[in-house]
Design an enzyme around this catalytic site. Structure first.
Site, PDB file in Angstrom:
ATOM      1  N   ASP A  11       0.843  -1.070   0.067  1.00  0.00           N
ATOM      2  CA  ASP A  11      -0.153  -0.044  -0.060  1.00  0.00           C
ATOM      3  C   ASP A  11       0.963   1.256   0.007  1.00  0.00           C
ATOM      4  O   ASP A  11       0.967   1.890   1.222  1.00  0.00           O
ATOM      5  CB  ASP A  11      -0.971  -0.084   1.009  1.00  0.00           C
ATOM      6  CG  ASP A  11      -1.952  -0.910   1.083  1.00  0.00           C
ATOM      7  OD1 ASP A  11      -2.203  -1.544  -0.026  1.00  0.00           O
ATOM      8  OD2 ASP A  11      -2.377  -1.608   1.990  1.00  0.00           O
ATOM      9  N   LYS A  33       0.817  -8.184  -2.540  1.00  0.00           N
ATOM     10  CA  LYS A  33      -0.503  -7.763  -2.882  1.00  0.00           C
ATOM     11  C   LYS A  33      -0.426  -6.310  -3.478  1.00  0.00           C
ATOM     12  O   LYS A  33       0.150  -5.473  -2.900  1.00  0.00           O
ATOM     13  CB  LYS A  33      -1.458  -7.950  -1.826  1.00  0.00           C
ATOM     14  CG  LYS A  33      -2.644  -7.290  -2.130  1.00  0.00           C
ATOM     15  CD  LYS A  33      -3.891  -7.453  -0.897  1.00  0.00           C
ATOM     16  CE  LYS A  33      -3.982  -6.415  -0.087  1.00  0.00           C
ATOM     17  NZ  LYS A  33      -4.485  -5.232  -0.585  1.00  0.00           N
ATOM     18  N   ASP A  60      -5.454  -7.260  -5.971  1.00  0.00           N
ATOM     19  CA  ASP A  60      -6.579  -6.929  -5.099  1.00  0.00           C
ATOM     20  C   ASP A  60      -7.569  -5.832  -5.671  1.00  0.00           C
ATOM     21  O   ASP A  60      -7.500  -4.761  -5.283  1.00  0.00           O
ATOM     22  CB  ASP A  60      -6.112  -6.694  -3.807  1.00  0.00           C
ATOM     23  CG  ASP A  60      -7.111  -6.419  -2.756  1.00  0.00           C
ATOM     24  OD1 ASP A  60      -8.341  -6.721  -3.004  1.00  0.00           O
ATOM     25  OD2 ASP A  60      -7.009  -5.831  -1.884  1.00  0.00           O
ATOM     26  N   LYS A  62     -10.790  -6.266  -6.575  1.00  0.00           N
ATOM     27  CA  LYS A  62     -12.101  -6.397  -5.944  1.00  0.00           C
ATOM     28  C   LYS A  62     -13.084  -5.942  -7.107  1.00  0.00           C
ATOM     29  O   LYS A  62     -14.026  -5.139  -7.167  1.00  0.00           O
ATOM     30  CB  LYS A  62     -12.290  -5.745  -4.850  1.00  0.00           C
ATOM     31  CG  LYS A  62     -11.331  -5.835  -3.529  1.00  0.00           C
ATOM     32  CD  LYS A  62     -11.998  -5.150  -2.442  1.00  0.00           C
ATOM     33  CE  LYS A  62     -11.178  -5.256  -1.390  1.00  0.00           C
ATOM     34  NZ  LYS A  62      -9.902  -4.781  -1.466  1.00  0.00           N
ATOM     35  N   ASP A  65     -18.995  -5.636 -11.396  1.00  0.00           N
ATOM     36  CA  ASP A  65     -19.569  -5.230 -12.329  1.00  0.00           C
ATOM     37  C   ASP A  65     -20.369  -6.135 -12.934  1.00  0.00           C
ATOM     38  O   ASP A  65     -21.014  -7.302 -12.432  1.00  0.00           O
ATOM     39  CB  ASP A  65     -18.474  -4.741 -13.308  1.00  0.00           C
ATOM     40  CG  ASP A  65     -19.005  -3.259 -14.124  1.00  0.00           C
ATOM     41  OD1 ASP A  65     -19.870  -3.788 -14.720  1.00  0.00           O
ATOM     42  OD2 ASP A  65     -17.921  -2.540 -14.017  1.00  0.00           O
ATOM     43  N   THR A 118     -13.956  -5.709   5.972  1.00  0.00           N
ATOM     44  CA  THR A 118     -13.988  -5.527   7.482  1.00  0.00           C
ATOM     45  C   THR A 118     -14.232  -4.213   8.319  1.00  0.00           C
ATOM     46  O   THR A 118     -14.353  -4.052   9.366  1.00  0.00           O
ATOM     47  CB  THR A 118     -12.528  -6.169   7.642  1.00  0.00           C
ATOM     48  OG1 THR A 118     -11.678  -5.563   7.101  1.00  0.00           O
ATOM     49  CG2 THR A 118     -12.337  -7.627   7.898  1.00  0.00           C
ATOM     50  N   ARG A 209       0.906  -2.406   7.016  1.00  0.00           N
ATOM     51  CA  ARG A 209       1.656  -1.647   7.913  1.00  0.00           C
ATOM     52  C   ARG A 209       2.356  -2.341   9.014  1.00  0.00           C
ATOM     53  O   ARG A 209       3.579  -1.785   9.263  1.00  0.00           O
ATOM     54  CB  ARG A 209       0.716  -0.623   8.560  1.00  0.00           C
ATOM     55  CG  ARG A 209       0.216   0.275   7.553  1.00  0.00           C
ATOM     56  CD  ARG A 209      -1.028   1.023   8.072  1.00  0.00           C
ATOM     57  NE  ARG A 209      -2.348   0.197   8.063  1.00  0.00           N
ATOM     58  CZ  ARG A 209      -3.375   0.317   8.706  1.00  0.00           C
ATOM     59  NH1 ARG A 209      -3.735   1.672   8.792  1.00  0.00           N
ATOM     60  NH2 ARG A 209      -4.527  -0.548   8.511  1.00  0.00           N
TER      61      ARG A 209
HETATM   62  O1  C5P Z   1      -1.935  -2.329   6.657  1.00  0.00           O
HETATM   63  P1  C5P Z   1      -2.791  -3.427   6.967  1.00  0.00           P
HETATM   64  O2  C5P Z   1      -2.271  -4.791   7.497  1.00  0.00           O
HETATM   65  O3  C5P Z   1      -4.146  -3.196   7.649  1.00  0.00           O
HETATM   66  O4  C5P Z   1      -3.483  -3.737   5.481  1.00  0.00           O
HETATM   67  C1  C5P Z   1      -4.190  -4.775   5.065  1.00  0.00           C
HETATM   68  C2  C5P Z   1      -4.527  -4.838   3.667  1.00  0.00           C
HETATM   69  O5  C5P Z   1      -5.486  -5.781   3.447  1.00  0.00           O
HETATM   70  C3  C5P Z   1      -4.943  -3.452   3.194  1.00  0.00           C
HETATM   71  O6  C5P Z   1      -4.269  -3.495   1.836  1.00  0.00           O
HETATM   72  C4  C5P Z   1      -6.446  -3.514   2.623  1.00  0.00           C
HETATM   73  O7  C5P Z   1      -6.932  -2.876   1.530  1.00  0.00           O
HETATM   74  C5  C5P Z   1      -6.594  -4.921   2.593  1.00  0.00           C
HETATM   75  N1  C5P Z   1      -7.901  -5.310   3.172  1.00  0.00           N
HETATM   76  C6  C5P Z   1      -8.560  -5.228   4.295  1.00  0.00           C
HETATM   77  N2  C5P Z   1      -9.725  -5.767   4.589  1.00  0.00           N
HETATM   78  C7  C5P Z   1     -10.490  -6.260   3.686  1.00  0.00           C
HETATM   79  C8  C5P Z   1      -9.786  -6.539   2.624  1.00  0.00           C
HETATM   80  C9  C5P Z   1      -8.620  -5.919   2.139  1.00  0.00           C
HETATM   81  O8  C5P Z   1      -7.939  -4.853   5.263  1.00  0.00           O
HETATM   82  N3  C5P Z   1     -11.524  -6.801   3.977  1.00  0.00           N
END
Ligand code: C5P
Length: 231
Positions: A11, A33, A60, A62, A65, A118, A209
């Site tokens: 990210d 990812k 990713d 998602k 459509d 989530t 992160r």
């Molecule tokens: O930084 P962190 O560990 O929170 O990153 C989680 C990653 O998973 C992010 O790229 C976020 O967009 C992705 N994600 C998420 N929850 C979901 C689907 C994807 O946190 N339900």
């Protein structure tokens, strides 16, 4: 193919920031990812570059459509050589069936579905007319995804145990929201440690992160890999 269950979420705002991390790891240590921000900035070229370097790439984006559009987008993603890609289960059975049909070769990427984000609260679901709990929706959408032949779903590790027992051990569970007890609190609410996530039934852990913002990302990755290898 990487031996690690860890998918590092790249990210980052641009390719050079992402490559600073990528250049310090290798495909044995993790999968990668690429989400909407980095893909919108750096596009398919970056995906191809990471695939050529030997990484398993989870694209990713998602997709959600009409069936024809999603099927063609899935095919385009597969042509980039990605290892995994995803659609929104809320797109419905016809859309998921079209995605599955577009990725029917043996060497197709893994096709998984997002159930309920989530970040969505029960109030968010009610606001869009869904009068079921998030847990009920996750189970319902995961079943729909499995019935359309998808390979798995993205879910919280807190849901992994229930989904593994109801949907079977072959149905792949990909779980974000992974945090170590020593990590700072942030926007992820339903967090689970790497070891507990795997014990609950998670197959792949999406970690952003806690690794990308660590003082020493490589050391953090090695530590988590070694904790998991002892299970
Ligand atoms: O930084 P962190 O560990 O929170 O990153 C989680 C990653 O998973 C992010 O790229 C976020 O967009 C992705 N994600 C998420 N929850 C979901 C689907 C994807 O946190 N339900």
């Amino acid at each position: 193919m990487s031996a690690s269950r860890i998918i590092v979420a790249l990210d980052f705002a641009d390719e050079s920031s992402a490559m600073e991390l990528v250049d310090r790891v290798n495909p044995e240590l993790c999968r990668l990812k690429i989400g909407k921000e980095l893909f919108t900035r750096s596009g398919p070229e970056l995906v191809r570059k990471l695939v050529v370097q030997g990484y398993d790439v989870f694209l990713d984006l998602k997709y959600h459509d009409i069936p024809n559009t999603v099927a063609k987008a899935c095919k385009a993603a597969a042509d980039l050589g990605v290892w995994m890609l995803n659609v929104h289960a809320l797109g419905g059975p016809a859309m998921m069936a079209a995605a599955r049909a577009a990725l029917s070769d043996n060497d197709s990427p893994m096709l998984i579905a997002v159930t309920v984000l989530t970040s969505s609260s029960e109030e968010d679901l009610q606001a869009v007319g869904i009068d079921h709990s998030a847990q009920q929706m996750v189970e319902r959408l995961a079943l729909l995804a499995r019935d359309q032949g998808l390979d798995g779903v993205v879910c919280s590790a807190q849901e992994a145990g229930v989904l593994k027992s109801s949907l079977g051990s072959d149905f792949v569970l990909v779980t974000p929201g992974i945090r170590l007890p020593t990590d700072h609190a942030d926007d992820q609410k339903r967090i689970v440690s790497p070891v507990d996530a795997v014990k609950q039934g998670s197959d792949y852990l999406v970690i952003g992160r806690p690794i990308t913002q660590a003082d020493d990302p490589v050391q953090k990755l090695l530590t988590i890999n070694s904790e998991l290898s002892r299970l």
